[in-house]
Write a protein that holds these residues in place. Structure first.
Motif, PDB file in Angstrom:
ATOM      1  N   GLU A 221      21.647  -4.953 -30.194  1.00  0.00           N
ATOM      2  CA  GLU A 221      20.665  -4.439 -29.247  1.00  0.00           C
ATOM      3  C   GLU A 221      21.377  -4.198 -27.937  1.00  0.00           C
ATOM      4  O   GLU A 221      22.087  -5.084 -27.444  1.00  0.00           O
ATOM      5  CB  GLU A 221      19.559  -5.481 -29.027  1.00  0.00           C
ATOM      6  CG  GLU A 221      18.294  -5.109 -29.733  1.00  0.00           C
ATOM      7  CD  GLU A 221      17.176  -6.109 -29.529  1.00  0.00           C
ATOM      8  OE1 GLU A 221      17.211  -6.899 -28.561  1.00  0.00           O
ATOM      9  OE2 GLU A 221      16.270  -6.098 -30.365  1.00  0.00           O
ATOM     10  N   TYR A 223      21.062  -2.870 -23.821  1.00  0.00           N
ATOM     11  CA  TYR A 223      20.154  -2.688 -22.695  1.00  0.00           C
ATOM     12  C   TYR A 223      20.760  -1.630 -21.782  1.00  0.00           C
ATOM     13  O   TYR A 223      21.818  -1.848 -21.199  1.00  0.00           O
ATOM     14  CB  TYR A 223      20.003  -4.005 -21.921  1.00  0.00           C
ATOM     15  CG  TYR A 223      19.202  -5.040 -22.678  1.00  0.00           C
ATOM     16  CD1 TYR A 223      19.641  -5.543 -23.896  1.00  0.00           C
ATOM     17  CD2 TYR A 223      17.998  -5.523 -22.154  1.00  0.00           C
ATOM     18  CE1 TYR A 223      18.907  -6.493 -24.596  1.00  0.00           C
ATOM     19  CE2 TYR A 223      17.253  -6.480 -22.841  1.00  0.00           C
ATOM     20  CZ  TYR A 223      17.709  -6.958 -24.059  1.00  0.00           C
ATOM     21  OH  TYR A 223      16.978  -7.885 -24.738  1.00  0.00           O
ATOM     22  N   SER A 231      25.432   0.336 -19.948  1.00  0.00           N
ATOM     23  CA  SER A 231      24.829  -0.303 -21.108  1.00  0.00           C
ATOM     24  C   SER A 231      25.379  -1.725 -21.259  1.00  0.00           C
ATOM     25  O   SER A 231      26.544  -1.998 -20.982  1.00  0.00           O
ATOM     26  CB  SER A 231      25.166   0.542 -22.336  1.00  0.00           C
ATOM     27  OG  SER A 231      24.877  -0.148 -23.510  1.00  0.00           O
ATOM     28  N   LYS A 234      23.219  -7.253 -25.725  1.00  0.00           N
ATOM     29  CA  LYS A 234      22.235  -8.332 -25.551  1.00  0.00           C
ATOM     30  C   LYS A 234      22.906  -9.665 -25.210  1.00  0.00           C
ATOM     31  O   LYS A 234      22.380 -10.459 -24.440  1.00  0.00           O
ATOM     32  CB  LYS A 234      21.440  -8.464 -26.856  1.00  0.00           C
ATOM     33  CG  LYS A 234      20.216  -9.339 -26.746  1.00  0.00           C
ATOM     34  CD  LYS A 234      19.533  -9.422 -28.098  1.00  0.00           C
ATOM     35  CE  LYS A 234      18.323 -10.319 -28.021  1.00  0.00           C
ATOM     36  NZ  LYS A 234      17.601 -10.370 -29.301  1.00  0.00           N
ATOM     37  N   PHE A 243      16.232  -8.649 -17.045  1.00  0.00           N
ATOM     38  CA  PHE A 243      17.429  -7.820 -16.998  1.00  0.00           C
ATOM     39  C   PHE A 243      17.737  -7.367 -15.565  1.00  0.00           C
ATOM     40  O   PHE A 243      16.844  -6.959 -14.827  1.00  0.00           O
ATOM     41  CB  PHE A 243      17.226  -6.583 -17.885  1.00  0.00           C
ATOM     42  CG  PHE A 243      18.319  -5.579 -17.782  1.00  0.00           C
ATOM     43  CD1 PHE A 243      19.497  -5.730 -18.499  1.00  0.00           C
ATOM     44  CD2 PHE A 243      18.188  -4.481 -16.936  1.00  0.00           C
ATOM     45  CE1 PHE A 243      20.510  -4.799 -18.394  1.00  0.00           C
ATOM     46  CE2 PHE A 243      19.206  -3.548 -16.829  1.00  0.00           C
ATOM     47  CZ  PHE A 243      20.363  -3.708 -17.565  1.00  0.00           C
ATOM     48  N   HIS A 253      15.015  -0.640 -17.367  1.00  0.00           N
ATOM     49  CA  HIS A 253      15.964  -0.393 -18.456  1.00  0.00           C
ATOM     50  C   HIS A 253      15.214  -0.042 -19.729  1.00  0.00           C
ATOM     51  O   HIS A 253      13.993  -0.215 -19.813  1.00  0.00           O
ATOM     52  CB  HIS A 253      16.802  -1.650 -18.689  1.00  0.00           C
ATOM     53  CG  HIS A 253      15.963  -2.802 -19.181  1.00  0.00           C
ATOM     54  ND1 HIS A 253      15.176  -3.557 -18.357  1.00  0.00           N
ATOM     55  CD2 HIS A 253      15.786  -3.290 -20.432  1.00  0.00           C
ATOM     56  CE1 HIS A 253      14.551  -4.486 -19.062  1.00  0.00           C
ATOM     57  NE2 HIS A 253      14.895  -4.354 -20.319  1.00  0.00           N
ATOM     58  N   ARG A 254      15.967   0.465 -20.717  1.00  0.00           N
ATOM     59  CA  ARG A 254      15.380   0.581 -22.049  1.00  0.00           C
ATOM     60  C   ARG A 254      16.278  -0.154 -23.048  1.00  0.00           C
ATOM     61  O   ARG A 254      17.483  -0.315 -22.809  1.00  0.00           O
ATOM     62  CB  ARG A 254      15.174   2.041 -22.444  1.00  0.00           C
ATOM     63  CG  ARG A 254      16.433   2.834 -22.579  1.00  0.00           C
ATOM     64  CD  ARG A 254      16.115   4.321 -22.684  1.00  0.00           C
ATOM     65  NE  ARG A 254      17.300   5.102 -22.388  1.00  0.00           N
ATOM     66  CZ  ARG A 254      18.144   5.557 -23.325  1.00  0.00           C
ATOM     67  NH1 ARG A 254      17.942   5.297 -24.601  1.00  0.00           N
ATOM     68  NH2 ARG A 254      19.204   6.263 -22.976  1.00  0.00           N
ATOM     69  N   ILE A 255      15.664  -0.586 -24.138  1.00  0.00           N
ATOM     70  CA  ILE A 255      16.424  -1.323 -25.154  1.00  0.00           C
ATOM     71  C   ILE A 255      16.539  -0.445 -26.392  1.00  0.00           C
ATOM     72  O   ILE A 255      15.565   0.158 -26.820  1.00  0.00           O
ATOM     73  CB  ILE A 255      15.700  -2.644 -25.518  1.00  0.00           C
ATOM     74  CG1 ILE A 255      15.494  -3.485 -24.260  1.00  0.00           C
ATOM     75  CG2 ILE A 255      16.489  -3.424 -26.567  1.00  0.00           C
ATOM     76  CD1 ILE A 255      14.610  -4.708 -24.477  1.00  0.00           C
ATOM     77  N   GLU A 256      17.756  -0.333 -26.919  1.00  0.00           N
ATOM     78  CA  GLU A 256      17.965   0.478 -28.119  1.00  0.00           C
ATOM     79  C   GLU A 256      18.710  -0.335 -29.173  1.00  0.00           C
ATOM     80  O   GLU A 256      19.521  -1.189 -28.830  1.00  0.00           O
ATOM     81  CB  GLU A 256      18.826   1.717 -27.802  1.00  0.00           C
ATOM     82  CG  GLU A 256      18.233   2.690 -26.813  1.00  0.00           C
ATOM     83  CD  GLU A 256      17.331   3.740 -27.458  1.00  0.00           C
ATOM     84  OE1 GLU A 256      16.941   3.583 -28.639  1.00  0.00           O
ATOM     85  OE2 GLU A 256      17.010   4.711 -26.740  1.00  0.00           O
ATOM     86  N   LYS A 257      18.438  -0.008 -30.425  1.00  0.00           N
ATOM     87  CA  LYS A 257      19.249  -0.557 -31.514  1.00  0.00           C
ATOM     88  C   LYS A 257      20.517   0.296 -31.611  1.00  0.00           C
ATOM     89  O   LYS A 257      20.447   1.522 -31.502  1.00  0.00           O
ATOM     90  CB  LYS A 257      18.495  -0.458 -32.836  1.00  0.00           C
ATOM     91  CG  LYS A 257      17.356  -1.439 -32.925  1.00  0.00           C
ATOM     92  CD  LYS A 257      17.785  -2.579 -33.802  1.00  0.00           C
ATOM     93  CE  LYS A 257      16.656  -3.570 -33.983  1.00  0.00           C
ATOM     94  NZ  LYS A 257      17.174  -4.897 -34.283  1.00  0.00           N
TER      95      LYS A 257
END
Ligand SMILES: [Zn+2]
Length: 407
Positions: A221, A223, A231, A234, A243, A253-257
């Protein structure tokens, strides 16, 4: 050229159920790979082409930026691992030999490259020395998966650089980030790749940098700061205090896999000290050597590209890594010679060709055209009595209308 008559290729009508991962299943269906056991794969002809294309892009960019290719040993004696206190890591394969001795199947090469380079490196004039290799690595994974991501055996590009000052090291390290972004661009992954701050592990107090590709089934993950796009993995985000971007202190922020395809590490003097690597400075004084390492998971990258470009039934390989530039379908045995001549003509222009000359097993046009799609070859050529009547061949570029082109 690859002649399909010489290789018993048997693409499957449906995806095999061996893997729970769809892109790996498509690679199995198209005969690109075959599994020996979980996390250990064979690459068959077309899969190997894709792998080699990825490797060559990596190789070209490393060569362009003054790193020299070498090939180090697969095996090593235990005592060199004792020097750096890495002899007893469970994930490293031990290979028993005569008596009660053990060798190591190298999981990484710091312990090999440092003594090797010590022989060549003497003074500050050797600062910036950099070598790399592309080689199979071994890791004793407890839970290897039935797809290419987490392997017990995998192919990596690993590079190592040596510097006399921190400033020189930092300069090289930043430079290497640019080289890596160039590689991403050629692999058409750039739009969704983030240089991600990650834990420096035991090597350094500083962060290491991971190159993460955003993928819905990624194992990490990340952030991403809304303001400066920095970026963070995690593992380095202080979740208890919410964060806060390490660069600009912004909180949105956005969280991406995402999936990690490579990382670069400042190693400081962690390996150069135990192996007594020194450089003489301009005043003839011995100085410690600062080292960096730069990895790229080449086989993992093949899977990431597959996953990233997965369409409904196919993997839409970017042209830079597709198994070939052209796919020639021949109808009627008497036209094979004509097709071969034409393939040679294309090869003389540095194009790669798959010649589908499977005549003897009733492989019909439908199956040949289907396989061309499944392999995702960008340009298709059909040579048949009908096209020869018009003194030409049928040419189809993917997604475009077919046309008859004269020889
Ligand atoms: Zn920020």
């Amino acid at each position: 050229m690859i002649k399909l008559s010489n290789f018993p290729i048997k693409t499957l009508k449906t995806r095999p159920q061996i893997s729970d991962n769809i892109s790996t299943s498509i690679l199995l269906q198209a005969w690109f790979i075959r599994q020996t056991m979980a996390g250990v794969y064979n690459y068959t002809t077309l899969g190997l082409k894709v792998l080699r294309n990825i490797e060559n892009i990596v190789r070209e960019e490393m060569d362009n930026y003054w790193s020299s290719e070498i090939l180090m040993s697969w095996l090593s004696p235990m005592d060199i691992w004792e020097k750096t206190w890495r002899a007893d890591i469970d994930e490293y394969f031990k290979v028993p030999t005569y008596g009660d001795k053990n060798y190591r199947l190298n999981p990484t090469h710091e312990e090999i490259v440092t003594p090797l380079m010590t022989e060549f490196i003497n003074s500050y004039k050797d600062s910036w020395a950099s070598v790399y290799q592309i080689q199979t690595k071994y890791r004793n994974e407890k839970r290897a998966k039935s797809w290419l991501l987490r392997g017990r055996e995998f192919i990596m590009k690993d590079a190592y650089s040596f510097h006399i000052t921190d400033e020189e090291f930092v300069e090289y390290y930043e430079w290497m980030k640019k080289v890596y972004m160039k590689i991403f661009e050629r692999l058409e992954l750039l739009d969704d790749t983030y240089i991600t701050l990650a834990d420096g592990w035991v090597f350094t107090e500083k962060y290491s940098h991971e190159f993460q590709v955003v993928l819905p089934i990624g194992e990490d993950e990340i952030y991403i700061c809304d303001s400066c796009w920095t970026s963070h993995n995690k593992e380095v985000v202080d979740l208890e205090n919410w964060f806060e971007c390490t660069k600009c202190k912004n909180k949105d922020h956005r969280i991406e896999k995402a999936s990690e395809v490579w990382n670069i590490f400042p190693l400081e003097t962690k390996f150069t000290k135990p192996f007594w690597m020194k450089m003489l400075d301009a005043n003839n004084k011995e100085q410690d050597v600062i080292m960096g390492c730069y990895g790229i998971g080449v086989s993992r990258l093949m899977w990431v590209i597959a996953e990233y470009n997965m369409k409904d039934k196919w993997i839409a390989w970017p042209e830079s890594v597709a198994p070939a530039d052209y796919y020639i379908i021949v109808i009627w045995e008497e036209n094979i010679e004509k097709a071969e001549d034409f393939a040679k003509k294309l090869e003389s222009k540095w194009k790669t060709v798959i010649l589908d000359d499977r005549m003897w097993k009733k492989v019909g046009f439908g199956q040949k055209a289907g396989d061309c799609e499944l392999f995702w070859i960008p340009r298709r050529i059909v040579i048949s009595p009908k096209t020869l009547e018009q003194w030409g061949f049928e040419f189809t570029k993917r997604w475009e209308k077919s046309e008859i082109v004269n020889f």
